[in-house]
Motif scaffolding. Sequence first.
Motif, PDB file in Angstrom:
ATOM      1  N   UNK A 156       0.829  -1.206   0.000  1.00  0.00           N
ATOM      2  CA  UNK A 156       0.000   0.000   0.000  1.00  0.00           C
ATOM      3  C   UNK A 156       0.862   1.253   0.000  1.00  0.00           C
ATOM      4  N   UNK A 157       1.955   1.228   0.747  1.00  0.00           N
ATOM      5  CA  UNK A 157       2.862   2.382   0.784  1.00  0.00           C
ATOM      6  C   UNK A 157       3.482   2.614  -0.593  1.00  0.00           C
ATOM      7  N   UNK A 158       3.910   1.547  -1.247  1.00  0.00           N
ATOM      8  CA  UNK A 158       4.499   1.670  -2.591  1.00  0.00           C
ATOM      9  C   UNK A 158       3.480   2.181  -3.598  1.00  0.00           C
ATOM     10  N   UNK A 159       2.223   1.755  -3.458  1.00  0.00           N
ATOM     11  CA  UNK A 159       1.201   2.221  -4.377  1.00  0.00           C
ATOM     12  C   UNK A 159       0.957   3.721  -4.214  1.00  0.00           C
ATOM     13  N   UNK A 160       1.083   4.209  -2.989  1.00  0.00           N
ATOM     14  CA  UNK A 160       0.913   5.639  -2.750  1.00  0.00           C
ATOM     15  C   UNK A 160       2.062   6.451  -3.347  1.00  0.00           C
ATOM     16  N   UNK A 161       3.234   5.849  -3.431  1.00  0.00           N
ATOM     17  CA  UNK A 161       4.398   6.547  -3.979  1.00  0.00           C
ATOM     18  C   UNK A 161       4.388   6.579  -5.507  1.00  0.00           C
ATOM     19  N   UNK A 162       3.848   5.529  -6.131  1.00  0.00           N
ATOM     20  CA  UNK A 162       3.932   5.372  -7.586  1.00  0.00           C
ATOM     21  C   UNK A 162       2.778   6.077  -8.293  1.00  0.00           C
ATOM     22  N   UNK A 163       3.053   7.056  -9.148  1.00  0.00           N
ATOM     23  CA  UNK A 163       1.985   7.656  -9.958  1.00  0.00           C
ATOM     24  C   UNK A 163       1.319   6.592 -10.845  1.00  0.00           C
ATOM     25  N   UNK A 164       0.020   6.738 -11.062  1.00  0.00           N
ATOM     26  CA  UNK A 164      -0.749   5.785 -11.887  1.00  0.00           C
ATOM     27  C   UNK A 164      -0.555   4.346 -11.415  1.00  0.00           C
ATOM     28  N   UNK A 165      -0.622   4.158 -10.093  1.00  0.00           N
ATOM     29  CA  UNK A 165      -0.390   2.823  -9.533  1.00  0.00           C
ATOM     30  C   UNK A 165      -1.434   1.814  -9.978  1.00  0.00           C
ATOM     31  N   UNK A 166      -2.572   2.280 -10.497  1.00  0.00           N
ATOM     32  CA  UNK A 166      -3.588   1.358 -10.990  1.00  0.00           C
ATOM     33  C   UNK A 166      -3.168   0.663 -12.279  1.00  0.00           C
ATOM     34  N   UNK A 167      -2.007   1.039 -12.831  1.00  0.00           N
ATOM     35  CA  UNK A 167      -1.458   0.351 -14.011  1.00  0.00           C
ATOM     36  C   UNK A 167      -0.171  -0.411 -13.674  1.00  0.00           C
ATOM     37  N   UNK A 168       0.072  -0.622 -12.388  1.00  0.00           N
ATOM     38  CA  UNK A 168       1.310  -1.295 -11.964  1.00  0.00           C
ATOM     39  C   UNK A 168       0.948  -2.568 -11.210  1.00  0.00           C
ATOM     40  N   UNK A 169       1.032  -3.699 -11.904  1.00  0.00           N
ATOM     41  CA  UNK A 169       0.667  -5.000 -11.339  1.00  0.00           C
ATOM     42  C   UNK A 169       1.831  -5.965 -11.545  1.00  0.00           C
ATOM     43  N   UNK A 170       2.730  -5.980 -10.581  1.00  0.00           N
ATOM     44  CA  UNK A 170       3.874  -6.891 -10.617  1.00  0.00           C
ATOM     45  C   UNK A 170       3.411  -8.327 -10.413  1.00  0.00           C
ATOM     46  N   UNK A 171       4.240  -9.271 -10.855  1.00  0.00           N
ATOM     47  CA  UNK A 171       3.920 -10.685 -10.684  1.00  0.00           C
ATOM     48  C   UNK A 171       5.218 -11.465 -10.494  1.00  0.00           C
TER      49      UNK A 171
END
Length: 263
Positions: A156-171
């Motif tokens: 959650x912390x990383x998602x707050x840092x990353x712009x457009x986190x809704x397009x960042x889905x690591x696997x």
Amino acid sequence: MKQDERASFDRALDAARRAAYPPGEFVGQESFMRAQEIRALAVRAGIGPGVSVLDLCCGVAGPGRFVTAELGCSYLGVDASASAIAIARERADGLPCRFEVGRVPPVPPGTFDVVLLLETMLAFADKRTLLRAISSALPVGGRFAFTVEEGQPLTQVERQLMPDADTVWLIPLPRLVSMLELAGFRVGWTGECSAAHRATADSLVGAFDADRSAIAAEVGERALEELMTAHRLWSDWLSKGRVRKFAAVAEKIGDAADGELPG
């Protein structure tokens, strides 16, 4: 970046992108890949004269146009952005390239020898549905060439840092390989490009900063800061091993199978 902003970003970033890559390595790509990486992956996938290629999420199709000109394939690029496709069509003048505007999945009807998905696996939260759609576009023996950002999902912390986190889905890579197998693929080759892509991210940040005034005048200071923040995060995560970057080629060996992945 909104889809209708593609043309303004393309104009604003062009000079900086050209400055960021070594001579001959910028071919209109909107990513961290260099021309030599694009060509090497295409060759590994068996792209050449008479080979039909479907390039998904092609954007302005810098890599696709480069591969078509270099290797002589038959090419169809698909992207959800009408402005990106308009740019791609204009720049493909004289090349045997076709383009369609469309969201992925689904994929266009027809059968292709090779499917490309470069630098956009990250944007799909539902990778299993994506891979099954790609499998449906290939015959047995067809190849799927792609890049992927490998790692555990963002916190959650990383998602707050990353712009457009809704397009960042690591696997994690083993999970992706399992999904590919269920979709009827066998991975034949993988190559890590973490260090090279970290270097490109750093070079792009420097080039964007050097051309800050001109870029901000076109797209705004906030958009520029978000772009540079994302590039700095990728550089940091790649340097620390939080994320690893791979290119790969998988061959279709059968139909997609029913079944659930292990948890």
